[in-house]
Design a protein around this motif. Structure first.
Motif, PDB file in Angstrom:
ATOM      1  N   VAL A 140       0.839  -1.203   0.000  1.00 34.17           N
ATOM      2  CA  VAL A 140       0.000   0.000   0.000  1.00 34.17           C
ATOM      3  C   VAL A 140       0.872   1.250   0.000  1.00 34.17           C
ATOM      4  CG1 VAL A 140      -1.683   1.332   1.324  1.00 34.17           C
ATOM      5  CG2 VAL A 140      -1.957  -1.129   1.110  1.00 34.17           C
ATOM      6  N   ALA A 141       1.901   1.271   0.842  1.00 40.90           N
ATOM      7  CA  ALA A 141       2.783   2.442   0.920  1.00 40.90           C
ATOM      8  C   ALA A 141       3.500   2.684  -0.398  1.00 40.90           C
ATOM      9  CB  ALA A 141       3.799   2.242   2.045  1.00 40.90           C
ATOM     10  N   LEU A 142       3.913   1.621  -1.070  1.00 41.10           N
ATOM     11  CA  LEU A 142       4.617   1.779  -2.339  1.00 41.10           C
ATOM     12  C   LEU A 142       3.711   2.384  -3.406  1.00 41.10           C
ATOM     13  CD1 LEU A 142       7.196   1.233  -4.008  1.00 41.10           C
ATOM     14  CD2 LEU A 142       6.224  -1.005  -4.579  1.00 41.10           C
ATOM     15  N   VAL A 143       2.484   1.892  -3.523  1.00 40.34           N
ATOM     16  CA  VAL A 143       1.559   2.402  -4.538  1.00 40.34           C
ATOM     17  C   VAL A 143       1.171   3.851  -4.243  1.00 40.34           C
ATOM     18  CG1 VAL A 143      -0.694   2.079  -5.613  1.00 40.34           C
ATOM     19  CG2 VAL A 143       0.685   0.090  -5.023  1.00 40.34           C
ATOM     20  N   VAL A 144       0.908   4.165  -2.987  1.00 42.74           N
ATOM     21  CA  VAL A 144       0.538   5.535  -2.621  1.00 42.74           C
ATOM     22  C   VAL A 144       1.722   6.482  -2.822  1.00 42.74           C
ATOM     23  CG1 VAL A 144      -0.227   7.019  -0.726  1.00 42.74           C
ATOM     24  CG2 VAL A 144      -1.251   4.761  -1.022  1.00 42.74           C
ATOM     25  N   SER A 145       2.931   6.018  -2.541  1.00 40.46           N
ATOM     26  CA  SER A 145       4.118   6.864  -2.734  1.00 40.46           C
ATOM     27  C   SER A 145       4.314   7.232  -4.196  1.00 40.46           C
ATOM     28  CB  SER A 145       5.369   6.144  -2.206  1.00 40.46           C
ATOM     29  OG  SER A 145       5.292   5.957  -0.821  1.00 40.46           O
ATOM     30  N   SER A 146       4.049   6.283  -5.092  1.00 44.84           N
ATOM     31  CA  SER A 146       4.181   6.581  -6.519  1.00 44.84           C
ATOM     32  C   SER A 146       3.172   7.636  -6.959  1.00 44.84           C
ATOM     33  CB  SER A 146       4.011   5.305  -7.342  1.00 44.84           C
ATOM     34  OG  SER A 146       2.701   4.779  -7.196  1.00 44.84           O
ATOM     35  N   ARG A 147       1.984   7.628  -6.364  1.00 43.30           N
ATOM     36  CA  ARG A 147       0.971   8.641  -6.666  1.00 43.30           C
ATOM     37  C   ARG A 147       1.371   9.995  -6.076  1.00 43.30           C
ATOM     38  NH1 ARG A 147      -2.678  10.924  -9.929  1.00 43.30           N
ATOM     39  NH2 ARG A 147      -4.447  11.823  -8.819  1.00 43.30           N
ATOM     40  N   LEU A 148       1.929   9.992  -4.876  1.00 45.15           N
ATOM     41  CA  LEU A 148       2.337  11.234  -4.226  1.00 45.15           C
ATOM     42  C   LEU A 148       3.434  11.953  -4.996  1.00 45.15           C
ATOM     43  CD1 LEU A 148       2.371  10.365  -0.421  1.00 45.15           C
ATOM     44  CD2 LEU A 148       1.238  12.328  -1.459  1.00 45.15           C
ATOM     45  N   SER A 149       4.319  11.181  -5.620  1.00 41.99           N
ATOM     46  CA  SER A 149       5.429  11.795  -6.351  1.00 41.99           C
ATOM     47  C   SER A 149       4.959  12.607  -7.550  1.00 41.99           C
ATOM     48  CB  SER A 149       6.409  10.708  -6.817  1.00 41.99           C
ATOM     49  OG  SER A 149       5.772   9.817  -7.721  1.00 41.99           O
ATOM     50  N   SER A 150       3.743  12.338  -8.058  1.00 42.73           N
ATOM     51  CA  SER A 150       3.221  13.071  -9.220  1.00 42.73           C
ATOM     52  C   SER A 150       2.261  14.197  -8.833  1.00 42.73           C
ATOM     53  CB  SER A 150       2.502  12.112 -10.169  1.00 42.73           C
ATOM     54  OG  SER A 150       1.382  11.516  -9.536  1.00 42.73           O
ATOM     55  N   LEU A 151       2.021  14.396  -7.527  1.00 46.42           N
ATOM     56  CA  LEU A 151       1.113  15.439  -7.074  1.00 46.42           C
ATOM     57  C   LEU A 151       1.865  16.728  -6.777  1.00 46.42           C
ATOM     58  CD1 LEU A 151      -1.316  13.554  -4.660  1.00 46.42           C
ATOM     59  CD2 LEU A 151      -1.706  14.209  -7.031  1.00 46.42           C
ATOM     60  N   ASP A 152       1.192  17.834  -6.965  1.00 52.41           N
ATOM     61  CA  ASP A 152       1.781  19.144  -6.685  1.00 52.41           C
ATOM     62  C   ASP A 152       1.644  19.443  -5.190  1.00 52.41           C
ATOM     63  OD1 ASP A 152       2.739  21.684  -6.669  1.00 52.41           O
ATOM     64  OD2 ASP A 152       1.214  22.540  -7.990  1.00 52.41           O
ATOM     65  N   PRO A 153       2.762  19.583  -4.461  1.00 49.64           N
ATOM     66  CA  PRO A 153       2.662  19.863  -3.025  1.00 49.64           C
ATOM     67  C   PRO A 153       2.067  21.228  -2.716  1.00 49.64           C
ATOM     68  CG  PRO A 153       4.937  20.005  -3.757  1.00 49.64           C
ATOM     69  CD  PRO A 153       4.152  19.458  -4.905  1.00 49.64           C
ATOM     70  N   HIS A 154       2.029  22.125  -3.713  1.00 51.28           N
ATOM     71  CA  HIS A 154       1.485  23.461  -3.480  1.00 51.28           C
ATOM     72  C   HIS A 154      -0.030  23.439  -3.272  1.00 51.28           C
ATOM     73  CE1 HIS A 154       5.354  25.229  -4.292  1.00 51.28           C
ATOM     74  NE2 HIS A 154       5.405  24.667  -5.492  1.00 51.28           N
ATOM     75  N   LEU A 155      -0.697  22.337  -3.639  1.00 55.44           N
ATOM     76  CA  LEU A 155      -2.141  22.236  -3.400  1.00 55.44           C
ATOM     77  C   LEU A 155      -2.448  22.301  -1.909  1.00 55.44           C
ATOM     78  CD1 LEU A 155      -3.127  19.421  -5.936  1.00 55.44           C
ATOM     79  CD2 LEU A 155      -3.629  21.862  -6.126  1.00 55.44           C
ATOM     80  N   GLU A 156      -1.681  21.573  -1.110  1.00 56.66           N
ATOM     81  CA  GLU A 156      -1.883  21.610   0.338  1.00 56.66           C
ATOM     82  C   GLU A 156      -1.520  22.978   0.908  1.00 56.66           C
ATOM     83  OE1 GLU A 156      -0.217  17.746   2.052  1.00 56.66           O
ATOM     84  OE2 GLU A 156       0.436  17.751  -0.045  1.00 56.66           O
ATOM     85  N   GLU A 157      -0.457  23.574   0.396  1.00 55.29           N
ATOM     86  CA  GLU A 157      -0.057  24.893   0.867  1.00 55.29           C
ATOM     87  C   GLU A 157      -1.140  25.927   0.562  1.00 55.29           C
ATOM     88  OE1 GLU A 157       3.688  25.733  -0.912  1.00 55.29           O
ATOM     89  OE2 GLU A 157       4.692  24.030   0.029  1.00 55.29           O
ATOM     90  N   ALA A 158      -1.757  25.812  -0.599  1.00 49.57           N
ATOM     91  CA  ALA A 158      -2.847  26.729  -0.950  1.00 49.57           C
ATOM     92  C   ALA A 158      -4.031  26.553  -0.003  1.00 49.57           C
ATOM     93  CB  ALA A 158      -3.279  26.500  -2.395  1.00 49.57           C
ATOM     94  N   ALA A 159      -4.342  25.297   0.345  1.00 51.59           N
ATOM     95  CA  ALA A 159      -5.447  25.049   1.279  1.00 51.59           C
ATOM     96  C   ALA A 159      -5.142  25.639   2.653  1.00 51.59           C
ATOM     97  CB  ALA A 159      -5.705  23.548   1.389  1.00 51.59           C
ATOM     98  N   LEU A 160      -3.885  25.526   3.095  1.00 49.68           N
ATOM     99  CA  LEU A 160      -3.498  26.098   4.382  1.00 49.68           C
ATOM    100  C   LEU A 160      -3.563  27.620   4.345  1.00 49.68           C
ATOM    101  CD1 LEU A 160      -0.461  23.768   5.227  1.00 49.68           C
ATOM    102  CD2 LEU A 160      -2.737  23.692   6.238  1.00 49.68           C
ATOM    103  N   ASP A 161      -3.161  28.213   3.227  1.00 49.07           N
ATOM    104  CA  ASP A 161      -3.229  29.676   3.090  1.00 49.07           C
ATOM    105  C   ASP A 161      -4.664  30.182   3.115  1.00 49.07           C
ATOM    106  OD1 ASP A 161      -0.495  29.835   2.972  1.00 49.07           O
ATOM    107  OD2 ASP A 161      -0.404  29.841   0.763  1.00 49.07           O
ATOM    108  N   LEU A 162      -5.597  29.334   2.649  1.00 47.67           N
ATOM    109  CA  LEU A 162      -7.004  29.730   2.622  1.00 47.67           C
ATOM    110  C   LEU A 162      -7.714  29.481   3.952  1.00 47.67           C
ATOM    111  CD1 LEU A 162      -7.967  28.440  -0.936  1.00 47.67           C
ATOM    112  CD2 LEU A 162      -7.708  30.818  -0.211  1.00 47.67           C
ATOM    113  N   GLY A 163      -6.961  29.045   4.942  1.00 50.19           N
ATOM    114  CA  GLY A 163      -7.529  28.905   6.288  1.00 50.19           C
ATOM    115  C   GLY A 163      -7.806  27.493   6.740  1.00 50.19           C
ATOM    116  N   ALA A 164      -7.486  26.501   5.940  1.00 47.73           N
ATOM    117  CA  ALA A 164      -7.726  25.110   6.340  1.00 47.73           C
ATOM    118  C   ALA A 164      -6.677  24.671   7.354  1.00 47.73           C
ATOM    119  CB  ALA A 164      -7.692  24.192   5.124  1.00 47.73           C
ATOM    120  N   THR A 165      -7.070  23.810   8.267  1.00 42.25           N
ATOM    121  CA  THR A 165      -6.117  23.218   9.199  1.00 42.25           C
ATOM    122  C   THR A 165      -5.353  22.109   8.477  1.00 42.25           C
ATOM    123  OG1 THR A 165      -7.707  21.555   9.964  1.00 42.25           O
ATOM    124  CG2 THR A 165      -7.693  23.696  11.100  1.00 42.25           C
TER     125      THR A 165
END
Length: 272
Positions: A154-179
């Motif tokens: 499970v960790a291997l498959v999820v890690s391969s998906r994470l490597s193709s995601l933009d980390p700025h999506l989470e940063e944008a959510a945090l900037d908009l007030g999300a915990t």
């Protein structure tokens, strides 16, 4: 007068060597399954000769108490192991991808060791560990052993998906007030859903199929389906085992179709 140039005739059905090789490969892979499926409907109790069409072996299979108990054990082990592995494997993959801590590379390498260590080594090591800490063998010791390799897949498959995601999506959510928890659940988790489903299905199939590790860590009365099948084929393959194999193939194909449909729907929702 000009001489007519003869036209070169072309084959109507040109077959390249790649296509021929692919056909031979599929023939080699699926011919045993086809033979097994045909002989699961054989009237005779012996698979050597065809003596007529019959469904009695499927009916007998559904009345076989030992098969049903071993199937229930296998499903219990697979569902519990995959559920725990899905949670821990996803968190482990996110932690390794998004955070920095001492010994991170060493921890990543150790986490994926179950993928390359032989099953017999995992089985013996688990059995020795359980004996040292005096835990009696049961169905739950099989679950604990299966979590070891399911977690890594499970960790291997999820890690391969994470490597193709933009980390700025989470940063944008945090900037908009999300915990951080809201950013994880509402932003990151939907993006990881196809990989989590794929990892869970892969782990589920591997857990249902495992014989070696389960046979080392099983206690009295905790026989799984592969263990039951192995105990029966030692005296010869009977049509009821052929019927059971056909049902398992159909179940695996149905799971793959459901997973593909879910992945398609999730991809559609994320692109809208």
């Amino acid at each position: 007068m000009t001489e007519a140039i003869p036209k070169t005739s072309k084959a109507k059905f040109p077959v390249s060597w790649q296509a021929l090789f692919s056909l031979l490969m599929f023939f080699y892979m699926y011919l045993p399954i086809l033979v097994l499926s045909v002989y699961s409907f054989n009237e005779s109790a012996y698979s050597a000769g065809w003596q007529g069409f019959s469904l009695k072996w499927y009916a007998k299979l559904l009345r076989d108490g030992r098969i049903l108990r071993s199937l229930e054990n296998s499903l219990t082990v697979a569902v519990v192991a995959v559920t725990i592995s899905a949670i821990l494997g996803t968190l482990m993959a996110v932690g390794l991808a998004r955070y920095r801590f001492p010994g991170k590379n060493l921890y990543r390498g150790i986490s994926y060791l179950p993928l390359i260590i032989p099953d017999i080594a995992i089985a013996v090591a688990t059995l020795i560990f359980l004996a040292v800490i005096s835990i009696p063998l049961s169905l739950w010791t099989i679950v604990a052993a299966h979590i070891v390799f399911c977690l890594a897949y499970v960790a291997l498959v999820v890690s391969s998906r994470l490597s193709s995601l933009d980390p700025h999506l989470e940063e944008a959510a945090l900037d908009l007030g999300a915990t951080p928890l809201q950013a994880f659940i509402q932003v990151l988790l939907p993006e990881l859903a196809p990989a989590i489903i794929a990892g869970c299905l892969l782990s589920f199939v591997l857990s249902m199929d495992d014989f070696l590790i389960a046979s080392f860590t099983a206690g009295t009365g905790s026989t799984t389906l592969p263990m039951e099948i192995f105990s029966r084929i030692r005296t010869g393959v009977k049509p009821d085992i052929n019927a059971l194999s056909v049902l398992l193939i159909l179940a695996s194909g149905s799971l793959a179709a459901i997973a593909e449909y879910l992945r398609y729907k999730i991809d559609q929702r994320t692109t809208e």
